[in-house]
Scaffold this motif. Structure first.
Motif, PDB file in Angstrom:
ATOM      1  N   ASP A 342       0.833  -1.236   0.326  1.00 19.35           N
ATOM      2  CA  ASP A 342       0.034   0.024   0.089  1.00 19.35           C
ATOM      3  C   ASP A 342       0.828   1.261  -0.310  1.00 19.35           C
ATOM      4  N   LEU A 343       2.077   1.078   0.532  1.00 20.03           N
ATOM      5  CA  LEU A 343       3.008   2.320   0.513  1.00 20.03           C
ATOM      6  C   LEU A 343       3.847   2.567  -0.763  1.00 20.03           C
ATOM      7  N   GLY A 344       3.327   1.537  -1.858  1.00 17.51           N
ATOM      8  CA  GLY A 344       4.093   1.808  -3.058  1.00 17.51           C
ATOM      9  C   GLY A 344       5.067   0.662  -3.452  1.00 17.51           C
ATOM     10  N   GLY A 345       4.935  -0.324  -2.609  1.00 18.56           N
ATOM     11  CA  GLY A 345       5.887  -1.424  -2.716  1.00 18.56           C
ATOM     12  C   GLY A 345       5.490  -2.350  -3.925  1.00 18.56           C
ATOM     13  N   THR A 346       6.672  -3.059  -4.594  1.00 20.72           N
ATOM     14  CA  THR A 346       6.274  -3.994  -5.847  1.00 20.72           C
ATOM     15  C   THR A 346       6.978  -5.179  -5.559  1.00 20.72           C
ATOM     16  N   SER A 347       6.904  -6.184  -6.308  1.00 21.64           N
ATOM     17  CA  SER A 347       7.452  -7.384  -6.190  1.00 21.64           C
ATOM     18  C   SER A 347       9.107  -7.375  -6.103  1.00 21.64           C
ATOM     19  N   LEU A 348       9.735  -6.224  -7.121  1.00 24.00           N
ATOM     20  CA  LEU A 348      10.874  -6.029  -6.983  1.00 24.00           C
ATOM     21  C   LEU A 348      11.596  -5.224  -5.850  1.00 24.00           C
ATOM     22  N   SER A 349      10.547  -4.406  -5.239  1.00 22.05           N
ATOM     23  CA  SER A 349      11.259  -3.595  -4.133  1.00 22.05           C
ATOM     24  C   SER A 349      11.069  -4.585  -3.142  1.00 22.05           C
ATOM     25  N   ALA A 350      10.218  -5.623  -2.881  1.00 23.62           N
ATOM     26  CA  ALA A 350      10.350  -6.537  -1.904  1.00 23.62           C
ATOM     27  C   ALA A 350      11.467  -7.553  -2.079  1.00 23.62           C
ATOM     28  N   LEU A 351      12.031  -7.938  -3.357  1.00 30.76           N
ATOM     29  CA  LEU A 351      13.216  -8.273  -3.498  1.00 30.76           C
ATOM     30  C   LEU A 351      14.490  -7.610  -2.769  1.00 30.76           C
ATOM     31  N   ARG A 352      14.409  -6.090  -3.314  1.00 32.45           N
ATOM     32  CA  ARG A 352      15.167  -5.292  -2.930  1.00 32.45           C
ATOM     33  C   ARG A 352      15.367  -5.101  -1.206  1.00 32.45           C
ATOM     34  N   LEU A 353      14.187  -5.414  -0.772  1.00 36.07           N
ATOM     35  CA  LEU A 353      14.264  -5.168   0.795  1.00 36.07           C
ATOM     36  C   LEU A 353      14.597  -6.308   1.210  1.00 36.07           C
ATOM     37  N   ALA A 354      14.415  -7.467   0.670  1.00 35.37           N
ATOM     38  CA  ALA A 354      15.294  -8.808   1.133  1.00 35.37           C
ATOM     39  C   ALA A 354      16.550  -8.872   1.257  1.00 35.37           C
ATOM     40  N   ILE A 355      17.093  -8.292   0.127  1.00 39.60           N
ATOM     41  CA  ILE A 355      18.468  -8.017  -0.080  1.00 39.60           C
ATOM     42  C   ILE A 355      19.189  -6.941   0.870  1.00 39.60           C
ATOM     43  N   ALA A 356      18.403  -6.176   1.288  1.00 39.95           N
ATOM     44  CA  ALA A 356      18.837  -5.167   2.287  1.00 39.95           C
ATOM     45  C   ALA A 356      18.770  -5.585   3.670  1.00 39.95           C
ATOM     46  N   LEU A 357      17.904  -6.390   4.019  1.00 38.72           N
ATOM     47  CA  LEU A 357      17.839  -7.011   5.137  1.00 38.72           C
ATOM     48  C   LEU A 357      18.805  -8.286   5.305  1.00 38.72           C
ATOM     49  N   ASP A 358      19.699  -8.588   4.438  1.00 36.17           N
ATOM     50  CA  ASP A 358      20.527  -9.680   4.297  1.00 36.17           C
ATOM     51  C   ASP A 358      19.794 -10.909   4.640  1.00 36.17           C
ATOM     52  N   ARG A 359      18.720 -11.140   4.053  1.00 39.97           N
ATOM     53  CA  ARG A 359      17.708 -12.310   3.930  1.00 39.97           C
ATOM     54  C   ARG A 359      17.300 -12.549   5.326  1.00 39.97           C
ATOM     55  N   ALA A 360      17.257 -11.612   6.297  1.00 39.10           N
ATOM     56  CA  ALA A 360      16.802 -12.368   7.432  1.00 39.10           C
ATOM     57  C   ALA A 360      15.345 -12.602   7.259  1.00 39.10           C
TER      58      ALA A 360
END
Length: 414
Positions: A342-360
Motif C-alpha cells: 500500500d506504500l508503493g511496494g512492488t515485487s521487485l522492491s520486496a526483493l530489494r528489501l530482502a537483499i537490504a535485510l541480508d535475507r533475515a
C-alpha cells in the motif's frame, strides 16, 4: 526473437523461471551455471542485480554482454554496473513493438562521457529520422519526434484503422518505404549519436493553457541531483488542477530552488506547484514509470500528515528504516500497521528489501506478511528460535531502484 536468435547463431537459449528471477542470488547462480554469454533484462531488474553484486561480489566468467531494454537506461546505473563488473559490456537497446522491438544498440565498455546514455546507431536496414510536425528533418541538435523507416516497420494495429492511419505513413524521404511515428522525443548529438528525451503525447490543459508534460519532465531531468522524474496532474479540493512533480535522487532537493531553476526555461504555468522526492519511482508491470500510481500517491500525500502508530520495538524501527530506504519515503511516514504494498511496494522492491535485510526474511515471507509489525514479529520469533542472528543496522548505501523483471509486456528476463 529473444527465443530464436541464439539458435540461429549456433548458440542456445536459457529460459529462467520466475521463482529464480525473484531471488537475485539464484538468478546469478543460474547465469554462471548455465555459462550464459548474453543476458537481456530491463534496467529496473539490472539495478537489483547490481545491488546484489555490490554486496556479494563474484566473477561472471562466461558473461560478455548485458543488454538493457524496455525502459530508459540511466547514466547512474551504467556507472554502478561498471563499478561491479568493469569487464562486461553493457548495451542500451532501444526500440518499439511497432518497429520489431529493438532497433538501436549502443554498446558500451565504459561510462559514456555524455549527459545521458545515448540510444546508439540503428541496426541494418533501419532508418531513423528526427522530424518536426510536418515530417521534415530538424537541424542537428534540435529536438523532434523520432520516426522509423525500413523493414522494421510493422503493418499497423489490428482492427484499429484510425490509429494505424495516424502512426503508419508513407516515407516522404525514401520512395516505396513505410514510416512509423513513434511519439518518442529525441535529438541527434554532434557526435552522431541519438539521444532520447521522452514522450511527446502527454499534453494536458490547465487554466486554458495547453501543457506538454514531456517537456516539463525533460527539464526536470536536467536539474542537478535528479535521477528520475515524472509529472502528473491532480485536482485540488476546489476542483482546480495542479501539476505535481515526483523525482528521485540521492537526497531531497530544495523545492524553491528547483522551481526557480525550472522557471528559467519554462513559463510559470508549466512549473509544478508541488515537488515530491522519493528514493525510487513506482513502475508498471513492464518497467515503465507508473503514472496512475503517482497520481494516486499525489492525492494520498495531501493527507499524509495524519497521525499513525509508529514503530515500537527495536526490530520494528530497523524494519521501518529499511522500508523507508527501499520505498523512498521518510522513515517517520512508516507505521507499524502499514502495508508494504500500500506504500508503493512492488515485487521487485520486496526483493530489494530482502537483499537490504541480508535475507533475515525471504521474498515469500515479505509477500505473505506485508504488515510491518507482522514482519518484525516473524523476525523476532526466528531470533528467539536461533534460526537467524539478531538484526543489525540496515546496510549503508542506496538500494537498487524498484522495478520489474518484465522486458516487454510481461516477458521474463532473458
Amino acid at each position: 526473437w529473444q527465443l530464436v536468435s541464439a539458435l540461429l547463431a549456433g548458440g542456445r537459449t536459457l529460459i529462467v523461471e520466475q521463482e529464480t528471477i525473484l531471488d537475485a542470488g539464484r538468478f546469478i547462480d543460474k547465469i554462471v551455471e548455465g555459462r550464459v554469454a548474453v543476458v537481456q533484462v530491463v534496467p529496473s531488474y539490472l539495478e537489483v542485480l547490481v545491488s546484489y553484486l555490490a554486496q556479494h561480489p563474484r566473477e561472471l566468467p562466461d558473461l560478455r554482454c548485458v543488454s538493457a531494454t524496455g525502459e530508459a537506461l540511466k547514466k547512474e546505473l551504467v556507472q554502478r554496473w561498471f563499478g561491479v563488473q568493469p569487464g562486461i559490456k553493457l548495451v542500451n537497446a532501444y526500440g518499439l513493438t511497432e518497429t520489431s522491438d529493438d532497433t538501436n544498440h549502443e554498446v558500451m565498455d565504459r561510462v559514456p562521457n555524455l549527459e545521458r546514455v545515448p540510444l546508439g546507431p540503428p541496426v541494418n536496414n533501419v532508418h531513423v529520422y528526427i522530424v518536426d510536425e510536418h515530417l521534415s528533418p530538424v537541424p542537428l541538435g534540435a529536438p523532434g519526434e523520432i520516426v522509423f523507416s525500413g523493414v522494421c516497420v510493422g503493418r499497423g494495429y489490428i482492427n484499429d484503422p484510425e490509429r494505424t492511419q495516424r502512426a503508419f505513413l508513407a516515407d516522404p524521404h525514401r520512395a516505396g518505404q513505410r514510416l512509423y511515428r513513434s511519439g518518442d522525443y529525441g535529438r541527434w548529438l554532434p557526435e552522431g549519436k541519438l539521444e532520447f528525451l521522452g514522450r511527446r503525447d502527454t499534453q494536458v490543459k490547465i487554466s486554458g493553457f495547453r501543457i506538454e508534460i514531456g517537456e516539463i519532465e525533460n527539464r526536470l531531468l536536467r536539474l542537478p541531483g535528479v535521477r528520475e522524474g515524472a509529472v502528473v496532474v491532480t485536482e485540488r479540493a476546489d476542483r482546480s488542477k495542479q501539476l505535481v512533480a515526483f523525482y528521485s535522487g540521492v537526497r531531497p532537493l530544495d523545492a524553491n530552488v528547483m522551481r526557480d531553476q525550472l522557471g528559467e526555461s519554462l513559463p510559470r504555468y508549466m512549473v509544478p506547484s508541488v515537488l515530491h522526492w522519493r528514493e525510487t519511482l513506482p513502475l508498471t508491470g513492464n518497467g515503465k514509470i507508473d503514472r496512475k500510481a503517482l497520481t494516486a500517491l499525489a492525492g494520498e500525500l495531501d493527507v499524509a500528515e495524519q497521525s499513525h502508530e509508529g514503530p515500537s520495538t527495536a526490530t520494528e524501527h530497523w524494519l521501518a528504516e529499511a522500508w523507508a530506504e527501499v520505498l523512498g519515503i521518510p522513515k517517520d511516514q512508516v507505521g507499524r500497521q502499514d502495508h508494504f504494498f500500500d506504500l508503493g511496494g512492488t515485487s521487485l522492491s520486496a526483493l530489494r528489501l530482502a537483499i537490504a535485510l541480508d535475507r533475515a526474511v525471504s521474498f515469500r515471507d515479505l509477500t505473505a506478511h506485508p504488515i510491518l509489525a507482522d514482519q518484525a514479529a516473524l523476525i523476532d520469533r526466528r531470533v528467539e528460535g536461533g534460526v537467524i542472528a539478531a538484526p543489525g543496522p540496515v546496510p549503508s548505501g542506496r538500494c537498487a531502484a524498484a522495478g520489474t523483471t518484465a522486458a516487454r509486456g510481461g516477458e521474463g528476463a532473458r
